[in-house]
Design a protein around this motif. Structure first.
Motif, PDB file in Angstrom:
ATOM      1  N   ALA A 167       0.860  -1.196   0.000  1.00 33.12           N
ATOM      2  CA  ALA A 167       0.000   0.000   0.000  1.00 33.12           C
ATOM      3  C   ALA A 167       0.888   1.234   0.000  1.00 33.12           C
ATOM      4  O   ALA A 167       0.605   2.232  -0.645  1.00 33.12           O
ATOM      5  CB  ALA A 167      -0.890   0.003   1.221  1.00 33.12           C
ATOM      6  N   ASP A 168       1.951   1.157   0.769  1.00 37.41           N
ATOM      7  CA  ASP A 168       3.012   2.175   0.761  1.00 37.41           C
ATOM      8  C   ASP A 168       4.278   1.478   1.249  1.00 37.41           C
ATOM      9  O   ASP A 168       4.288   0.268   1.395  1.00 37.41           O
ATOM     10  CB  ASP A 168       2.639   3.400   1.611  1.00 37.41           C
ATOM     11  CG  ASP A 168       2.320   3.036   3.048  1.00 37.41           C
ATOM     12  OD1 ASP A 168       2.951   2.092   3.582  1.00 37.41           O
ATOM     13  OD2 ASP A 168       1.455   3.681   3.661  1.00 37.41           O
ATOM     14  N   PHE A 169       5.323   2.219   1.525  1.00 36.51           N
ATOM     15  CA  PHE A 169       6.600   1.570   1.872  1.00 36.51           C
ATOM     16  C   PHE A 169       6.520   0.686   3.126  1.00 36.51           C
ATOM     17  O   PHE A 169       7.252  -0.278   3.253  1.00 36.51           O
ATOM     18  CB  PHE A 169       7.680   2.625   2.073  1.00 36.51           C
ATOM     19  CG  PHE A 169       8.099   3.297   0.798  1.00 36.51           C
ATOM     20  CD1 PHE A 169       8.336   2.558  -0.344  1.00 36.51           C
ATOM     21  CD2 PHE A 169       8.271   4.669   0.745  1.00 36.51           C
ATOM     22  CE1 PHE A 169       8.726   3.171  -1.530  1.00 36.51           C
ATOM     23  CE2 PHE A 169       8.666   5.293  -0.426  1.00 36.51           C
ATOM     24  CZ  PHE A 169       8.897   4.543  -1.579  1.00 36.51           C
ATOM     25  N   GLY A 170       5.638   1.042   4.052  1.00 36.64           N
ATOM     26  CA  GLY A 170       5.598   0.289   5.310  1.00 36.64           C
ATOM     27  C   GLY A 170       4.468  -0.712   5.411  1.00 36.64           C
ATOM     28  O   GLY A 170       4.464  -1.541   6.334  1.00 36.64           O
ATOM     29  N   HIS A 171       3.502  -0.654   4.497  1.00 34.44           N
ATOM     30  CA  HIS A 171       2.288  -1.456   4.689  1.00 34.44           C
ATOM     31  C   HIS A 171       1.931  -2.275   3.448  1.00 34.44           C
ATOM     32  O   HIS A 171       2.049  -1.799   2.322  1.00 34.44           O
ATOM     33  CB  HIS A 171       1.114  -0.541   5.023  1.00 34.44           C
ATOM     34  CG  HIS A 171       1.375   0.345   6.190  1.00 34.44           C
ATOM     35  ND1 HIS A 171       1.777   1.646   6.047  1.00 34.44           N
ATOM     36  CD2 HIS A 171       1.315   0.104   7.511  1.00 34.44           C
ATOM     37  CE1 HIS A 171       1.954   2.188   7.246  1.00 34.44           C
ATOM     38  NE2 HIS A 171       1.684   1.262   8.156  1.00 34.44           N
TER      39      HIS A 171
END
Lengths: 483, 317
Positions: free
Chosen positions: B270-274
């Motif tokens: 979803a993004d860099f962390g998720h």
């Protein structure tokens, strides 16, 4: 140090104890203590601006004396204008310089001249608009011979810097406050209790109603492009209650605190949202500022005892200046202009003094006509508040444009739970009921005549305390501190 | 004056007592009657913040309940762990998300910063001990006082409505559809965006992770630290050296399941962390398989090494 902070509570207790128990023998000692406490209070905001406050105080103190001693009218006029120029000069530099520089650049850009104006990176000294107006009222009153120049610097300094009114008013007059500063003060039990009661009500208005409404108003105004017309109306209503409870709550606390020290400050609010027309609204909203402009600007310009066009001109001037006093932004100027347009018909038709008494005096409920008049006035007020609250004129117009769309008739939708929203709406309704019940007093819970038994009144006060405890979130800055 | 002082003090004292009663009685009721139930046949739970919240679709992993909650520091996870473990004796295994940003100073803000504290503290205040209150009061006394009022309001509403059920309100799998625009190619070796201040870490968060582990050990549960996948460009990966050092120094007694480099495509984040839903399905399916293969078997039967040493033919691009 906000009035609704723990730190201020400690400060108040310490000053109160010293004032009545240690320095209670001599008036000069009491005044000196209050002056020192006021300077300390101001220094807690930003000690650097303390020098500006002291300079402004010294300036008006000496010009007052010089004017009083001057033998010729010419010299008196010179000292008056010197004081006015320097006072307004400071206000201009700190509050308006960047606005004028940016506006000039924008105008020049329109005609093809590109300026790169020098903007000042300064923060606005808290309360500058308020203490500047204190000082101005003093020098004008001395010039007009309404009051003698004050020789005692401590007394004069206390008049300017008395901590309950220092940062957001009420804007006092020397004719009203200086005599109180100079008169010996005796502790009055009833007045002190009255003061505590007013502080409690002010705290409730600020910490519960204003701060709760602020969360929703901020949310809606920050994302106004994404909300339906009905939600935007709700946002404007929330802001109307936020600003009223924020500022009148502050004023109630200021008046209550002053009572604890034996002072009676000017009343600032008189249930403005129960007004039946805009003229009445302006007699009940921020009274100390409107009466200041009336006495020192509107009447010298000729007031309403002039021809029709001069009346229109004077009304426009006073409201534009009032709007500009609130801040260096076109939104405030348009807000002032709108209010002028709303009030002008009643001035021209000479109906502006139709409603001098509070609505439905001595009655439980208003008549249907009075109710409708109140609703219409409230709608006008809300409409003008949109400009006051918006970040820019463009946003205000877009906000209003979005209100008048099909979605005006939809159910308001916010990204919060229905329970939370209901909680705030219930609080506002309860608040309106209490204000209505107490509208014939100085502040809503001054007498609580509708609660006949003492036990009920005590229960009411404790309920207020519990609600304040339960609803106090993050301390929000008082809106009027920025002016 | 004498009369004023006596009356004011009496009124103030009575007011304080009343406020204290309003704060304590509903709080006590919530602490005694609150329910933190998970499914009877679920024996594995996972706690953590948004990384694990978005990574473990517990409908795909048998016997596992995802109790992660976004923006939750270990301070609040600790309160949650105490209640879940004491009320659900069937739990045998506790997985705790431990990833790079959980040693970062921003965890302090997640613990006592007003925005986070005002959100999490009311939820868990009733289950906190004196030492926990001290932590908050020491670091943010001003807003801690405000949050006590908010917590009292929250508890009062629970008590008045007889709603003591916390189940489903303390976290769970969070499905994210879609993805933010991410780099199209594998950026291995590329310079990582930001470098967190090397000299600062959240000691409180690390201390509370230790407390969680000790509590779980005291309850005789199998505890694992687990790191769910992070994009190679995720900014907090730059503190890897510090992260490893802390893990070795303070948590060497706990098995570390490292899926940091689990192979995922950009469109699975979803993004860099998720992870997004697509990534979560892929990863959760893999985890299910690993659990069935005995990944969570009690020690010393199975030794887990870091993910990068394992071969995953099935998931290679």
């Amino acid at each position: 140090m906000l009035f609704n902070s723990f730190g201020f509570g400690i400060f108040l207790i310490v000053v109160f104890a010293l004032y009545w128990f240690v320095f209670n023998r001599k008036l000069q000692q009491q005044n000196l203590l209050l002056m020192a406490a006021s300077y300390f209070f101001y220094a807690c905001w930003d000690w650097r601006f303390l020098f500006l406050l002291i300079f402004s105080t010294l300036l008006d103190y000496f010009t007052g004396l010089k004017m009083y001693q001057a033998k010729s009218q010419k010299l008196r006029t010179f000292w008056l204008w010197l004081s006015i120029t320097i006072n307004l000069g400071f206000l201009g530099v700190f509050k308006y310089y960047n606005f004028f520089a940016a506006s000039l650049a924008a105008v020049c850009a329109n005609i093809g001249i590109h300026l790169n104006p020098l903007t000042l990176n300064v923060i606005l000294p808290v309360g500058i608009s308020f203490y500047t107006f204190h000082g101005l009222s003093y020098v004008i009153d001395v010039f007009k011979g309404r009051i003698k120049a004050e020789r005692n610097f401590i007394d004069y300094s206390l008049f300017v810097s008395f901590f309950p009114l220092l940062v957001a008013g009420p804007i006092e007059r020397a004719t009203h406050l200086l005599p109180q500063v100079k008169a010996p003060r005796k502790f009055d039990y009833q007045e002190a209790i009255n003061g505590l009661r007013q502080i409690l009500w002010g705290l409730f208005k600020k910490a519960v109603i204003a701060d709760q409404c602020a969360d929703y108003a901020n949310l809606i105004f920050a994302n106004s492009a994404h909300y339906s017309g009905s939600t935007l109306v709700l946002g404007a209503i929330f802001f109307a209650f936020q600003i009223y409870c924020d500022f009148s709550g502050y004023s109630d606390m200021a008046l209550g605190i002053a009572r604890l020290f034996g002072f009676e400050l000017l009343r600032n609010f008189a249930f403005p949202y129960f007004s039946r027309d805009m003229a009445e609204f302006w007699r009940r909203w921020h009274i100390s500022l409107s009466s200041w402009f009336r006495d020192y600007l509107y009447i010298p310009l000729g007031g309403s005892k002039t021809g029709t066009w001069l009346k229109v001109r004077n009304t426009l001037i006073i409201f534009l200046v009032s709007g500009f006093w609130h801040g260096a932004n076109w939104t405030f100027i348009i807000w002032g202009l709108l209010n002028a347009l709303f009030i002008l018909p009643s001035i021209l038709l000479k109906t502006n003094r139709n409603h001098l008494e509070i609505v439905a005096k001595g009655k439980a409920l208003p008549t249907a006509r009075e109710f409708m008049q109140m609703v219409i006035t409230f709608i006008q007020v809300i409409f003008a508040w949109i400009f006051f609250r918006a970040d820019s004129v463009t946003q205000a117009f877009k906000y209003i444009g979005s209100i008048f769309s099909k979605s005006l008739f939809s159910v308001p939708q916010l990204d919060v739970s229905r329970e939370q929203l209901l909680e705030v709406i219930l609080l506002i309704i309860t608040f309106i009921i209490v204000e209505w019940q107490g509208r014939e007093s100085q502040y809503a819970i001054e007498k609580l005549t509708w609660l006949r038994r003492r036990g009920y009144r005590l229960a009411f006060y404790y309920t207020l305390i519990i609600v304040i405890f339960l609803f106090t979130g993050k301390e929000q800055q008082f809106i009027y501190f920025q002016f | 004056m004498h009369r004023f002082l006596i009356k004011t003090l009496t009124f103030a004292c009575a007011g304080c007592l009343l406020v204290l009663a309003i704060a304590l009685i509903p709080g006590y009721l919530v602490s005694k009657l609150s329910k933190f139930n998970i499914k009877k046949d679920d024996t594995i739970v996972i706690f953590g913040h948004s990384h694990s919240e978005c990574a473990y679709d517990d409908t795909l992993i048998p016997k596992l309940t995802n109790l992660s909650h976004s923006a939750e520091s270990y301070f609040y996870t600790f309160q949650k762990v105490k209640k879940y473990l004491s009320q659900n004796p069937q739990i045998t295994t506790v997985l705790i998300e431990f990833s790079n940003n959980q040693i970062a100073p921003k965890m302090d803000d997640w613990t006592w910063g007003y925005t986070y504290m005002s959100n999490m503290f009311p939820q868990y205040a009733s289950f906190m001990g004196v030492s926990d209150f001290k932590v908050l009061a020491q670091h943010n006394s001003k807003y801690f006082m405000n949050c006590i009022g908010i917590a009292a309001r929250s508890n009062l509403i629970k008590a008045v409505s007889f709603n003591y059920n916390y189940t489903g309100k303390t976290g769970g799998y969070f499905k994210i559809e879609g993805t933010k625009p991410l780099p199209a190619t594998n950026p291995a070796g590329q310079h990582i965006k930001a470098s967190p201040n090397e000299s600062t870490i959240s000691t409180t968060n690390i201390q509370y992770l230790r407390k969680i582990i000790d509590y779980c050990n005291g309850m005789h549960k199998n505890v694992f630290l687990i790191r769910s996948p992070q994009h190679p460009l995720y900014e907090y990966r730059s503190n890897e050296a510090e992260f490893s050092l802390i893990r070795q120094r303070y948590f060497s007694d706990i098995k570390f399941l490292d899926f940091n480099n689990f192979p995922l495509k950009n469109d699975e984040f979803a993004d860099f962390g998720h992870l997004n839903y697509k990534g979560a399905i892929k990863y959760s399916t893999y985890i299910k398989q690993q659990i069935m293969n005995g990944m969570l078997a009690p020690p010393p039967t199975h030794s887990v090494k870091s993910f990068e040493n394992r071969q995953l033919v099935t998931f290679n691009h």
